[in-house]
Design a protein around this motif. Structure first.
Motif, PDB file in Angstrom:
ATOM      1  N   ALA A   1       0.832  -1.202   0.000  1.00 54.28           N
ATOM      2  CA  ALA A   1       0.000   0.000   0.000  1.00 54.28           C
ATOM      3  C   ALA A   1       0.868   1.255   0.000  1.00 54.28           C
ATOM      4  CB  ALA A   1      -0.929  -0.010   1.209  1.00 54.28           C
ATOM      5  N   GLN A   2       1.957   1.232   0.762  1.00 58.17           N
ATOM      6  CA  GLN A   2       2.844   2.396   0.795  1.00 58.17           C
ATOM      7  C   GLN A   2       3.551   2.597  -0.543  1.00 58.17           C
ATOM      8  OE1 GLN A   2       5.384   2.644   4.348  1.00 58.17           O
ATOM      9  NE2 GLN A   2       3.975   1.220   5.322  1.00 58.17           N
ATOM     10  N   LEU A   3       3.962   1.513  -1.178  1.00 56.85           N
ATOM     11  CA  LEU A   3       4.582   1.616  -2.502  1.00 56.85           C
ATOM     12  C   LEU A   3       3.632   2.289  -3.495  1.00 56.85           C
ATOM     13  CD1 LEU A   3       6.221  -1.907  -2.822  1.00 56.85           C
ATOM     14  CD2 LEU A   3       7.458   0.263  -2.832  1.00 56.85           C
TER      15      LEU A   3
ATOM     16  N   ARG B   1       4.168   6.112  -5.082  1.00 56.25           N
ATOM     17  CA  ARG B   1       4.267   6.169  -6.530  1.00 56.25           C
ATOM     18  C   ARG B   1       3.188   7.093  -7.107  1.00 56.25           C
ATOM     19  NH1 ARG B   1       6.973   2.928  -9.439  1.00 56.25           N
ATOM     20  NH2 ARG B   1       8.408   3.434  -7.729  1.00 56.25           N
ATOM     21  N   ALA B   2       2.004   7.075  -6.513  1.00 55.18           N
ATOM     22  CA  ALA B   2       0.953   7.983  -6.976  1.00 55.18           C
ATOM     23  C   ALA B   2       1.384   9.434  -6.794  1.00 55.18           C
ATOM     24  CB  ALA B   2      -0.349   7.711  -6.217  1.00 55.18           C
TER      25      ALA B   2
ATOM     26  N   VAL C   1      10.466   5.423 -19.501  1.00 55.20           N
ATOM     27  CA  VAL C   1      10.776   5.620 -18.082  1.00 55.20           C
ATOM     28  C   VAL C   1       9.567   5.300 -17.214  1.00 55.20           C
ATOM     29  CG1 VAL C   1      11.417   7.302 -16.326  1.00 55.20           C
ATOM     30  CG2 VAL C   1      12.624   7.272 -18.509  1.00 55.20           C
ATOM     31  N   PHE C   2       8.402   5.841 -17.581  1.00 53.52           N
ATOM     32  CA  PHE C   2       7.208   5.544 -16.788  1.00 53.52           C
ATOM     33  C   PHE C   2       6.862   4.055 -16.864  1.00 53.52           C
ATOM     34  CE2 PHE C   2       6.390  10.173 -16.975  1.00 53.52           C
ATOM     35  CZ  PHE C   2       6.054  10.395 -15.643  1.00 53.52           C
ATOM     36  N   GLY C   3       7.089   3.437 -18.017  1.00 52.64           N
ATOM     37  CA  GLY C   3       6.836   2.009 -18.138  1.00 52.64           C
ATOM     38  C   GLY C   3       7.766   1.189 -17.254  1.00 52.64           C
ATOM     39  N   TYR C   4       9.030   1.593 -17.194  1.00 55.51           N
ATOM     40  CA  TYR C   4       9.996   0.914 -16.323  1.00 55.51           C
ATOM     41  C   TYR C   4       9.551   0.999 -14.865  1.00 55.51           C
ATOM     42  CZ  TYR C   4      14.407   0.389 -13.694  1.00 55.51           C
ATOM     43  OH  TYR C   4      15.383   0.024 -12.790  1.00 55.51           O
ATOM     44  N   MET C   5       9.129   2.188 -14.419  1.00 53.85           N
ATOM     45  CA  MET C   5       8.675   2.345 -13.044  1.00 53.85           C
ATOM     46  C   MET C   5       7.459   1.463 -12.772  1.00 53.85           C
ATOM     47  SD  MET C   5       9.038   6.450 -12.589  1.00 53.85           S
ATOM     48  CE  MET C   5       8.659   6.435 -10.851  1.00 53.85           C
ATOM     49  N   THR C   6       6.545   1.388 -13.730  1.00 53.80           N
ATOM     50  CA  THR C   6       5.354   0.558 -13.564  1.00 53.80           C
ATOM     51  C   THR C   6       5.733  -0.918 -13.463  1.00 53.80           C
ATOM     52  OG1 THR C   6       3.991   2.155 -14.755  1.00 53.80           O
ATOM     53  CG2 THR C   6       3.168  -0.104 -14.626  1.00 53.80           C
ATOM     54  N   ASP C   7       6.694  -1.340 -14.273  1.00 56.16           N
ATOM     55  CA  ASP C   7       7.142  -2.733 -14.245  1.00 56.16           C
ATOM     56  C   ASP C   7       7.765  -3.068 -12.897  1.00 56.16           C
ATOM     57  OD1 ASP C   7       7.768  -5.295 -15.002  1.00 56.16           O
ATOM     58  OD2 ASP C   7       9.294  -4.736 -16.480  1.00 56.16           O
TER      59      ASP C   7
ATOM     60  N   GLU D   1      12.006   7.219  -2.091  1.00 55.76           N
ATOM     61  CA  GLU D   1      11.066   7.858  -3.015  1.00 55.76           C
ATOM     62  C   GLU D   1      10.352   9.020  -2.339  1.00 55.76           C
ATOM     63  OE1 GLU D   1       7.671   6.873  -6.380  1.00 55.76           O
ATOM     64  OE2 GLU D   1       8.620   5.224  -5.267  1.00 55.76           O
ATOM     65  N   ASP D   2      10.032   8.892  -1.038  1.00 57.36           N
ATOM     66  CA  ASP D   2       9.461  10.021  -0.299  1.00 57.36           C
ATOM     67  C   ASP D   2      10.350  11.260  -0.430  1.00 57.36           C
ATOM     68  OD1 ASP D   2       7.094   8.921   0.825  1.00 57.36           O
ATOM     69  OD2 ASP D   2       8.210   8.045   2.495  1.00 57.36           O
TER      70      ASP D   2
END
Length: 443
Positions: free
Chosen positions: A23-25, A29-30, A109-115, A143-144
């Motif tokens: 949930a935190q991830l 990310r959102a 880049v966004f696809g890599y993060m999603t993967d 990431e925070d």
């Protein structure tokens, strides 16, 4: 009255379950996507500056950090991209080269993060061990930090404010003036294993003696700092250290970096890409350590040391008030997790509130907003505690010791996971792009 909404904005993560971590991830990310998805291709690269990263590089680096420490280090998976380390390892990729790298495009880049995120969630669906949990918590907090950096990068570069964030409301509250007395005694500076996830520079708690001192109940406000500017404080050498004056001359600084003087008097400032009135009772923000020190010299005040700051935030007096008690609160107001009634955190608003807001967040000594709103510079150099040993992410602290100043408390864009009272933030003294202000002590 603002800051009275009882929304829970943080839950401790010590012993976090796999579901908690997933949930935190997704939550962090959102936030990353919210601060970046509206940017054009040109804005995602931006100008080459020593104080910012190309946004496209930065978000790729965030995804790489997650992959490197959780999927590859904790779970032993092979790299998702053969050249990821050559693109996004901040320990080896020089800052000035990041604009010239052959980065994947926006979709890449966004696809890599999603993967990466999908694979992390899949792994967590199988459960999580103690060792792996540490690396998930490290990556979430990393990431925070970048979410906050993205927030002030938008300010630095004059991008539009991110849509959907609350505007700091008018509270009707004004200043929160005056000092409070903190008795002397012994204080346990630093963190313990009972504090849950901590960073290596917080290790370990050790006893320090403190003399009695008086500290302001609130940070210095825009109105208070404007009095220094109006009095010619930036042009008066006597208020500045040698290093501070050298910075002021290099920067040709005459006022805080985003301030603008009105033709008819008074001050406005550039807030993201718009010019707005400077809120007089909000804390002065985007000032560096040299500016804070110069204001103190002008006002015949001083910055608190980090141990004084922590004692004022978390300490309690013994019943007769003669010394500090042996107890140490988890938060300034007690053990309860932060709510919006206590602190301005987690981008609930896209700027600081007036210094008198968040009345339920006072410490035992009556200090307000020691968590959230703005980071607070301290007088202390960023040095290791005795017996320091680097954690697995070796470049987090040790390369920066003895070259930076300690800040405490967190800002409006800081995650409550980061804005623990024991967290030691650190920046070089000339940095005026971070969301920092200061509170002071009597001489």
């Amino acid at each position: 009255m603002i800051c009275m909404n009882e929304t829970l904005i943080y839950r401790p993560t010590s012993g976090a379950t796999a579901d908690d971590l997933a949930a935190q991830l997704c939550d962090v990310r959102a936030r990353t996507r919210h601060l970046t998805e509206d940017l054009s291709a040109e804005q995602l690269m931006g100008p080459m500056l020593p104080i910012v990263n190309p946004v496209l590089w930065e978000i790729g680096h965030v995804g790489w950090f997650h992959e490197y420490w959780t999927l590859r280090h904790a779970h032993g998976e092979p790299p998702l991209l053969d050249r990821a380390d050559q693109l996004w390892n901040s320990s080896t990729v020089a800052h000035a080269t990041r604009w010239a790298l052959d980065l994947p495009d926006r979709d890449g880049v966004f696809g890599y993060m999603t993967d990466v995120l999908g694979r992390q969630v899949d792994r967590l669906s199988e459960g999580v061990g103690v060792s792996a949990r540490y690396f998930y918590e490290l990556s979430i907090r990393h990431e925070d930090m970048h979410v906050e950096a993205l927030a002030y990068t938008r300010q630095t570069l004059g991008y539009a404010r991110a849509e959907g964030l609350g505007r700091p409301p008018t509270s009707g509250l004004e200043a929160w003036p005056g000092d409070t007395e903190v008795p002397g005694g012994r204080w346990r500076l630093g963190s313990t294993p009972d504090d849950g996830f901590i960073f290596d520079n917080e290790k370990w708690a050790h006893e320090v003696g403190i003399a009695p001192f008086q500290i302001a109940k609130a940070p210095v406000t825009n109105a208070e700092f404007a009095a220094f500017v109006d009095a010619g404080g930036y042009r008066n050498r006597e208020f500045w250290s040698a290093a501070g004056w050298a910075w002021r001359e290099r920067a040709a600084a005459e006022r805080p970096v985003y301030w603008m003087e009105n033709a008819g008097g008074g001050w406005t400032w550039r807030r993201y890409r718009k010019i707005e009135r400077l809120a007089p009772h909000a804390p002065v923000t985007f000032v560096n350590w040299y500016e804070a020190q110069a204001w103190c010299n002008w006002a015949k005040r001083r910055l608190p040391t980090e141990v004084e700051w922590e004692a004022a935030a978390l300490g309690e007096p013994v019943p007769d008030g003669s010394r500090l008690a042996d107890t140490k609160r988890r938060w300034p107001w007690g053990d309860a997790s932060p709510r919006s009634a206590h602190a301005n955190l987690d981008l609930a608003f896209d700027g600081p509130l007036d210094v008198a807001a968040c009345t339920q967040g006072d410490s035992a000594f009556g200090c307000r907003q020691m968590i959230g709103n703005v980071w607070e510079w301290t007088a202390s150099d960023f040095v290791p505690f005795a017996g320091f040993a680097a954690d697995p992410y070796e470049d987090y602290s040790q390369p920066w010791f003895n070259s930076r100043k300690v800040l405490r408390g967190g800002a409006f864009a800081t995650s409550a996971r980061i804005a623990r009272p024991g967290y030691r933030n650190f920046f070089t003294p000339e940095r005026n792009d971070v969301i920092a202000g200061f509170r002071t002590c009597a001489l």
